[in-house]
Design a protein around this motif. Structure first.
Motif, PDB file in Angstrom:
ATOM      1  N   MET A  13       0.843  -1.172   0.000  1.00 43.82           N
ATOM      2  CA  MET A  13       0.000   0.000   0.000  1.00 43.82           C
ATOM      3  C   MET A  13       0.894   1.243   0.000  1.00 43.82           C
ATOM      4  O   MET A  13       1.863   1.316   0.750  1.00 43.82           O
ATOM      5  CB  MET A  13      -0.890  -0.025   1.243  1.00 43.82           C
ATOM      6  CG  MET A  13      -1.907   1.072   1.273  1.00 43.82           C
ATOM      7  SD  MET A  13      -2.996   1.057   2.748  1.00 43.82           S
ATOM      8  CE  MET A  13      -3.683  -0.570   2.708  1.00 43.82           C
ATOM      9  N   GLU A  14       0.562   2.220  -0.803  1.00 46.03           N
ATOM     10  CA  GLU A  14       1.360   3.439  -0.905  1.00 46.03           C
ATOM     11  C   GLU A  14       1.143   4.336   0.310  1.00 46.03           C
ATOM     12  O   GLU A  14       0.094   4.285   0.958  1.00 46.03           O
ATOM     13  CB  GLU A  14       1.005   4.184  -2.185  1.00 46.03           C
ATOM     14  CG  GLU A  14       1.420   3.440  -3.442  1.00 46.03           C
ATOM     15  CD  GLU A  14       1.229   4.283  -4.687  1.00 46.03           C
ATOM     16  OE1 GLU A  14       1.319   5.518  -4.582  1.00 46.03           O
ATOM     17  OE2 GLU A  14       0.997   3.697  -5.745  1.00 46.03           O
ATOM     18  N   ASP A  15       2.139   5.186   0.590  1.00 46.75           N
ATOM     19  CA  ASP A  15       2.078   6.063   1.757  1.00 46.75           C
ATOM     20  C   ASP A  15       0.868   6.989   1.727  1.00 46.75           C
ATOM     21  O   ASP A  15       0.236   7.212   2.756  1.00 46.75           O
ATOM     22  CB  ASP A  15       3.364   6.888   1.873  1.00 46.75           C
ATOM     23  CG  ASP A  15       4.533   6.062   2.388  1.00 46.75           C
ATOM     24  OD1 ASP A  15       4.307   4.938   2.866  1.00 46.75           O
ATOM     25  OD2 ASP A  15       5.675   6.550   2.310  1.00 46.75           O
ATOM     26  N   ASP A  16       0.550   7.560   0.559  1.00 46.87           N
ATOM     27  CA  ASP A  16      -0.608   8.462   0.463  1.00 46.87           C
ATOM     28  C   ASP A  16      -1.907   7.740   0.807  1.00 46.87           C
ATOM     29  O   ASP A  16      -2.780   8.308   1.457  1.00 46.87           O
ATOM     30  CB  ASP A  16      -0.699   9.077  -0.932  1.00 46.87           C
ATOM     31  CG  ASP A  16       0.377  10.121  -1.178  1.00 46.87           C
ATOM     32  OD1 ASP A  16       0.983  10.601  -0.190  1.00 46.87           O
ATOM     33  OD2 ASP A  16       0.607  10.460  -2.354  1.00 46.87           O
ATOM     34  N   THR A  17      -2.022   6.500   0.393  1.00 52.61           N
ATOM     35  CA  THR A  17      -3.212   5.710   0.702  1.00 52.61           C
ATOM     36  C   THR A  17      -3.287   5.432   2.197  1.00 52.61           C
ATOM     37  O   THR A  17      -4.349   5.561   2.809  1.00 52.61           O
ATOM     38  CB  THR A  17      -3.197   4.382  -0.091  1.00 52.61           C
ATOM     39  OG1 THR A  17      -3.102   4.678  -1.487  1.00 52.61           O
ATOM     40  CG2 THR A  17      -4.445   3.568   0.169  1.00 52.61           C
ATOM     41  N   LYS A  18      -2.151   5.073   2.805  1.00 49.40           N
ATOM     42  CA  LYS A  18      -2.115   4.836   4.251  1.00 49.40           C
ATOM     43  C   LYS A  18      -2.510   6.096   5.014  1.00 49.40           C
ATOM     44  O   LYS A  18      -3.292   6.032   5.966  1.00 49.40           O
ATOM     45  CB  LYS A  18      -0.713   4.400   4.687  1.00 49.40           C
ATOM     46  CG  LYS A  18      -0.331   3.021   4.248  1.00 49.40           C
ATOM     47  CD  LYS A  18       1.088   2.707   4.700  1.00 49.40           C
ATOM     48  CE  LYS A  18       1.596   1.417   4.123  1.00 49.40           C
ATOM     49  NZ  LYS A  18       2.994   1.158   4.499  1.00 49.40           N
ATOM     50  N   LYS A  19      -1.959   7.243   4.598  1.00 51.66           N
ATOM     51  CA  LYS A  19      -2.269   8.503   5.279  1.00 51.66           C
ATOM     52  C   LYS A  19      -3.753   8.835   5.181  1.00 51.66           C
ATOM     53  O   LYS A  19      -4.355   9.299   6.141  1.00 51.66           O
ATOM     54  CB  LYS A  19      -1.426   9.645   4.702  1.00 51.66           C
ATOM     55  CG  LYS A  19       0.011   9.575   5.131  1.00 51.66           C
ATOM     56  CD  LYS A  19       0.814  10.713   4.540  1.00 51.66           C
ATOM     57  CE  LYS A  19       2.279  10.603   4.927  1.00 51.66           C
ATOM     58  NZ  LYS A  19       3.101  11.651   4.336  1.00 51.66           N
ATOM     59  N   LYS A  20      -4.363   8.583   4.036  1.00 55.26           N
ATOM     60  CA  LYS A  20      -5.790   8.859   3.877  1.00 55.26           C
ATOM     61  C   LYS A  20      -6.620   7.954   4.773  1.00 55.26           C
ATOM     62  O   LYS A  20      -7.582   8.408   5.412  1.00 55.26           O
ATOM     63  CB  LYS A  20      -6.225   8.701   2.429  1.00 55.26           C
ATOM     64  CG  LYS A  20      -7.718   9.002   2.253  1.00 55.26           C
ATOM     65  CD  LYS A  20      -8.154   9.049   0.844  1.00 55.26           C
ATOM     66  CE  LYS A  20      -9.618   9.322   0.652  1.00 55.26           C
ATOM     67  NZ  LYS A  20     -10.487   9.445   1.787  1.00 55.26           N
TER      68      LYS A  20
END
Length: 87
Positions: free
Chosen positions: A1-8
């Motif tokens: 999972m990409e960092d932006d997805t995790k942050k969201k």
């Protein structure tokens, strides 16, 4: 999972919960926990308030280290870090 997805995912979870458990340490090196109301910033920083007459305020003046738990089953977020007093 990409960092932006995790942050969201984390941001969305935090926005669904306005209460958290904040843990601090007394000057005698004893842990104390309290429920606090939180707000989340876009960069995932958390903001909470307290009054100088509360134990957590005195604890934070002596030791800025905190841990915070937000959420319940099926998902929660745990923070560990340094609390900074805002003016």
């Amino acid at each position: 999972m990409e960092d932006d997805t995790k942050k969201k995912i984390i941001f969305d979870l935090l926005n669904q919960n306005n209460l958290a458990v904040l843990s601090t340490v007394t000057p005698e090196n004893i842990s104390e926990s309290a429920v606090v109301e939180i707000s989340v910033c876009d960069n995932l920083e958390l903001i909470f308030d307290t009054l100088p007459s509360f134990r957590k305020y005195e604890n934070l003046k002596n030791n800025h280290n905190v841990s915070i738990v937000i959420g319940l089953e099926p998902a929660s977020v745990q923070y560990e870090g340094i609390a900074t007093e805002l003016a």
